[in-house]
Design an enzyme around this catalytic site. Structure first.
Site, PDB file in Angstrom:
ATOM      1  N   GLU A  50      -5.703  -7.261  -1.798  1.00  0.00           N
ATOM      2  CA  GLU A  50      -6.351  -7.383  -0.484  1.00  0.00           C
ATOM      3  C   GLU A  50      -7.820  -7.050  -0.626  1.00  0.00           C
ATOM      4  O   GLU A  50      -8.177  -6.025  -1.205  1.00  0.00           O
ATOM      5  CB  GLU A  50      -5.746  -6.389   0.532  1.00  0.00           C
ATOM      6  CG  GLU A  50      -4.334  -6.670   0.942  1.00  0.00           C
ATOM      7  CD  GLU A  50      -3.866  -5.717   2.059  1.00  0.00           C
ATOM      8  OE1 GLU A  50      -4.719  -5.074   2.710  1.00  0.00           O
ATOM      9  OE2 GLU A  50      -2.644  -5.626   2.251  1.00  0.00           O
ATOM     10  N   GLU A 104       0.837  -1.216   0.000  1.00  0.00           N
ATOM     11  CA  GLU A 104       0.000   0.000   0.000  1.00  0.00           C
ATOM     12  C   GLU A 104       0.872   1.267   0.000  1.00  0.00           C
ATOM     13  O   GLU A 104       0.719   2.152   0.841  1.00  0.00           O
ATOM     14  CB  GLU A 104      -0.993  -0.020   1.164  1.00  0.00           C
ATOM     15  CG  GLU A 104      -2.017  -1.147   1.036  1.00  0.00           C
ATOM     16  CD  GLU A 104      -3.142  -1.104   2.072  1.00  0.00           C
ATOM     17  OE1 GLU A 104      -2.930  -0.534   3.161  1.00  0.00           O
ATOM     18  OE2 GLU A 104      -4.224  -1.639   1.789  1.00  0.00           O
TER      19      GLU A 104
END
Ligand code: CA
Length: 671
Positions: free
Chosen positions: A304, A206
């Site tokens: 995810e 991320e």
């Protein structure tokens, strides 16, 4: 996945400090032999599983579409005593159970050094490379490949936090780039030596405009290139992935992809997090990923995702989403809702020409105990099975060091609190075949209602049900509400109630507010304008307007203000006409404060068909002393012209006057 958002929930909890040490990682019992042939064979002999789930088949699903589950916390969970079962109710290696349900890839995060100087783990599985090797060997034994997720940090890296590993602090930039290269290379070599088949490696987690403490794209790109180079050298057949979050932020992914391209980062897969309750629509996700895929020729995937199967927390440590959390709830918090959420993400990615897979985040991070926070906390501290331990304070004092605790996603796992697999785990198998069982109600949507205390309480005869195929239907409902209850609610004044009922064998819930409905608009002048009130200034006041000053308002920020210096210069009416009222008894009230006046004539009034039919006097005295006029009941018949207002006239003592008017109310009165 972010962790900050849940932390306020555990503020009130006490910590039991445990002076034990130990790592969460354990050597697995299974052998580390690479079983490529079995993996290949496994893919070819997929059989549809039996299930009660409704699943619409996903079209265009390739045999090698990545069906991943992040299992990073599993070793710490097992060390904490958690047992996982198969659908027959027998304890079974969780990797095998996942493989049987169509999962083909295990994702694992790697932190550089998630331990303090005394060897206490920071938590979150204490996932250093040794834990990843152990997980990789277990995965391989079950015929699953490994997706390695380097955070390039000693603990959680996400859009809010990209802290540099402690060992790299003090190095020059070029030395850091080399350190990242060496770390990646040595870590992957450990996996290689253990015979772990690695299918993909992420350079960063991320990394929304930051990585390993750097926030300038030129720097980030150099670090990523060093990671990518190491991956190509050790696992040339593995895909190199970059990973970002927040696809809902317009233009952000295009910026990341453009920077990666400009600085020449060598990668294959542009991956995104997609949590349905935070990350916008699936249409937006598809459009955004496809744009990047087409423009830069990259594969795309969801690295995810997750969704709740229940709103309840089971480990005494607050959850990311759940009952009462203020997030977009596209699916009910049921096993079927969870399955539908995952199915739709898979469907979205599979629909993209370059969409290669979906990974579910932390599918097994369930509670380590059911007795108490204290018992669980002892395990989180000792084995690293919570999101953070108190030991993480040495690295991340402001977040982990304060709010350490358990799992924020125990209600988003594919296993219940006892370690029994949920039907939703079969989604990875069933999307390939479809499983269109009979359509039935799966959950009920809550109802929010307001009733006037002086009106009737008419509860709805139907509620909206979310069906197992994700459609909506109305179903009949019977509410648990007696005539006696209704009378109590009407006589008890303004109050809130939760009323339950039964519909399709499920519990329906209505949140009912009993209120005094105000038929006036802009009743407290909070619109910031006078409309639809009408001011008739009869004596030319110096000031007569709606004013924004909370300290001078009875409620809210705004009120009607008047002031005039000269004698006899204050005389006005403030009036609102009310339309479409039904016949009945009504009451009217309005408040005023003010001062510096001589004689006054002030009154609240009700006018019907142009005639004042009721009026009540008011007085202004000194600052802060509000006077409220109440006309307790007047009869009205539908069709009559009705207006309510206040008349203010100040004269006498040399000065003019000043005043504030606020909070007009026209409510039904009891019959
Ligand atoms: Ca929890």
């Amino acid at each position: 996945m972010k962790h900050r958002c849940l932390l306020l929930l555990c503020l009130g909890a006490l910590l039991v400090s445990v002076a034990a040490c130990g790592t969460g990682s354990e050597e697995s019992k299974t052998s580390g032999t690479t079983q490529t042939s079995e993996t290949e064979a496994g893919k070819k002999t997929v059989e549809k599983l039996e299930s009660s789930l409704y699943v619409k088949k996903v079209e265009n699903l390739s045999d090698d579409f990545i069906m991943g589950v992040d299992l990073s916390s599993v070793l710490a969970e097992e060390a904490s005593g958690v047992k996982y079962y198969n659908f027959a109710g027998e304890e079974q290696d969780i990797f095998k159970t996942l493989a049987e349900c169509g999962v083909n890839t295990i994702r694992v995060r790697v932190w550089n050094d998630p331990y303090d100087a005394e060897g206490h783990g920071f938590g979150g599985g204490n996932n250093n490379i040794d834990a990843a090797v152990a997980i990789g060997k277990r995965a391989a034994a079950a015929g699953l490949s490994l997706l390695v997720d380097f955070h390039y940090s000693d603990f959680w890296a996400d859009p809010g936090k990209q802290m540099i590993p402690r060992a790299w602090k003090g190095l020059k930039y070029t030395e850091k780039v080399d350190a990242l290269y060496q770390f990646t290379k040595e870590s992957l070599e450990k996996l290689k030596a253990a015979g772990v088949p690695v299918s993909m490696v992420q350079v960063g987690n991320e990394t929304n405009g930051a990585m390993a403490g750097y926030e300038v794209w030129e720097d980030i790109a150099e670090l990523m290139k060093a990671g990518s180079k190491a991956i190509r050298e050790v696992y040339p057949e593995a895909l190199v992935a970059v990973h970002f979050a927040n696809p809902e932020k317009a233009g952000s992914y295009q910026t990341y992809a453009s920077n990666l391209n400009f600085y020449g980062v060598d990668y294959d897969v542009f991956g995104s997090s997609y949590y349905p309750y935070w990350h916008g629509t699936l249409d937006n996700l598809a459009k955004t990923l496809n744009e990047i895929s087409e423009k830069y020729g990259k594969k795309v995937m969801v690295l995810e995702t997750s969704y709740a199967f229940t709103g309840e927390d089971t480990d005494f440590s607050g959850n990311t989403i759940g009952d009462g959390s203020a997030v977009t709830k596209d699916y009910p918090y049921t096993v079927q809702g969870q399955a539908n959420a995952v199915r739709n993400v898979i469907d979205t990615v599979a629909s993209l020409p370059q969409g290669i897979g979906v990974v579910y985040w932390e599918g097994a991070w369930i509670t380590v105990g059911t007795n108490s926070w204290e018992e669980n906390s002892a395990k989180w501290e000792k084995y690293g099975s919570g999101w953070a331990s108190s030991y993480a304070a040495v690295y991340d004092p402001d977040d982990a060091g304060k709010y350490y605790g358990g799992s924020a996603v125990d209600n988003q796992a594919f296993f219940d609190a006892a370690g029994k697999p949920l039907e939703s785990l079969k989604i990875f198998n069933l999307v390939r075949f479809g499983n269109e069982v009979e359509v039935r109600a799966d959950a009920l949507e809550d109802v929010t209602l307001q009733f006037d205390l002086n009106g009737s309480i008419d509860m709805p005869e139907t509620v909206s049900a979310v069906m197992n195929d994700d459609s909506r239907q109305t179903v009949p409902v019977s509410w648990n509400l007696t005539e006696e209850d209704i009378q109590k609610m009407k006589s008890n004044g303004p109050e809130k109630y939760v009323i339950t009922g039964d519909a399709s064998g499920m519990k329906a819930t209505a949140y009912v507010s009993m209120i005094e409905y105000n038929f006036l608009k802009n009743d407290s002048f909070e619109d910031g304008t006078v409309e639809p009130w009408v001011v008739n200034d009869l004596a030319g006041a110096d000031q007569l307007y709606v004013e924004n000053k909370g300290t001078d308002s009875l409620t809210g920020k705004w009120h009607m203000h008047f002031w005039s210096e000269k004698k006899n210069s204050v005389e006005f009416t403030l009036e609102q006409s009310v339309k479409d009222l039904e016949s009945g008894n009504y009451k009217y009230a309005i408040s005023i404060m003010g001062g510096d006046a001589g004689e006054t004539e002030i009154y609240a009034y009700v006018k019907i068909n142009g005639e004042i039919i009721a009026q009540v006097p008011l007085e202004i005295t000194f600052y802060g002393s509000w006077d409220t006029a109440q006309i307790p009941s007047f009869a009205y018949e539908a069709g009559q012209e009705l207006s309510v207002g206040i008349y203010v006239k100040c004269s006498g003592a040399g000065n003019g006057a000043w005043g504030k008017i606020d909070d007009a109310m026209l409510n039904k009165a009891s019959e």
